[in-house]
Design an enzyme around this catalytic site. Structure first.
Site, short mmCIF file in Angstrom:
data_model
loop_
_atom_site.label_atom_id
_atom_site.label_comp_id
_atom_site.label_asym_id
_atom_site.label_seq_id
_atom_site.Cartn_x
_atom_site.Cartn_y
_atom_site.Cartn_z
N ILE A 34 46.02 39.68 40.42
CA ILE A 34 46.14 38.85 39.22
C ILE A 34 46.58 39.68 38.00
CG2 ILE A 34 43.76 38.99 38.35
CD1 ILE A 34 43.86 35.88 38.17
N GLU A 99 35.88 47.34 41.49
CA GLU A 99 35.42 46.19 40.69
C GLU A 99 34.87 45.07 41.57
OE1 GLU A 99 38.71 44.81 38.34
OE2 GLU A 99 39.03 46.78 37.44
N VAL A 100 35.55 44.82 42.67
CA VAL A 100 35.18 43.67 43.51
C VAL A 100 34.54 44.19 44.80
CG1 VAL A 100 36.00 41.61 44.69
CG2 VAL A 100 37.09 42.34 42.55
N HIS A 104 38.93 45.95 50.12
CA HIS A 104 40.33 45.55 49.96
C HIS A 104 41.22 46.77 49.85
CE1 HIS A 104 38.36 45.71 46.00
NE2 HIS A 104 39.52 46.15 45.51
P1 AMP Z 1 39.21 47.28 42.56
O1 AMP Z 1 39.01 48.04 41.30
O2 AMP Z 1 39.84 48.12 43.63
O3 AMP Z 1 37.94 46.58 43.01
O4 AMP Z 1 40.29 46.17 42.22
C1 AMP Z 1 40.05 44.80 42.13
C2 AMP Z 1 41.37 44.14 41.86
O5 AMP Z 1 41.19 42.74 42.00
C3 AMP Z 1 41.93 44.37 40.46
O6 AMP Z 1 43.22 44.97 40.57
C4 AMP Z 1 42.02 42.96 39.85
O7 AMP Z 1 43.15 42.78 39.05
C5 AMP Z 1 42.06 42.09 41.11
N1 AMP Z 1 41.57 40.74 40.93
C6 AMP Z 1 40.40 40.36 40.36
N2 AMP Z 1 40.28 39.02 40.43
C7 AMP Z 1 41.38 38.55 41.06
C8 AMP Z 1 41.84 37.26 41.44
N3 AMP Z 1 41.13 36.16 41.17
N4 AMP Z 1 43.03 37.15 42.08
C9 AMP Z 1 43.75 38.25 42.35
N5 AMP Z 1 43.37 39.51 42.03
C10 AMP Z 1 42.20 39.65 41.39
#
Ligand code: AMP
Length: 122
Positions: A34, A99-100, A104
């Site tokens: 996103i 972050e998530v 991934h």
């Molecule tokens: P990380 O720091 O590796 O956990 O990266 C998480 C990624 O998820 C970041 O690059 C965000 O921009 C992406 N992200 C968060 N929410 C969404 C969403 N709803 N759709 C697509 N990407 C997302």
């Protein structure tokens, strides 16, 4: 860290929030980030509930690990970045600023990506 099924990628997998899908099979879903940090920035997530790479490799059946890796390869091919090159990134845990909390892989490409890290880590 135990898996939190309320994370945003779990919601995407359940169809509760939308994504821009690039590839999907029984093992993985790939969709556009996103907040893209390169002309091509795609996330590939396993369909199972894994927090990080170490959780995935330690807990997932071999078939799921192989299927996920192949899905990453198919997504790279679909993104058209093989000839010019690309980078795969998996941020795991606090030091990597994950972050998530659903495992991934980031696929980034479409331009010269510069050095591996923005600044040297000390
Ligand atoms: P990380 O720091 O590796 O956990 O990266 C998480 C990624 O998820 C970041 O690059 C965000 O921009 C992406 N992200 C968060 N929410 C969404 C969403 N709803 N759709 C697509 N990407 C997302």
């Amino acid at each position: 860290m135990s898996y939190d099924a309320s994370n945003i990628f779990a919601k995407i997998l359940r169809g509760e929030i939308p994504c821009t899908k690039v590839y999907e099979d029984e093992f993985a879903l790939a969709f556009k980030d996103i907040h893209p940090q390169a002309p091509v920035h795609i996330l590939v997530i396993p369909k199972g509930p894994y927090v990080s790479h170490d959780d995935f490799i330690g807990s997932a059946p071999d078939e799921e690990i192989a299927g996920f890796e192949r899905a990453v390869g198919k997504t790279v091919a679909a993104a058209g970045v093989i000839n010019d090159g690309y980078r795969l990134i998996a941020n795991c845990g606090v030091n990597a600023h994950q972050e998530v909390p659903h495992y991934h892989i980031h696929i980034v490409g479409g331009a010269d990506l510069g050095p591996m890290l923005a600044k040297p880590a000390k």
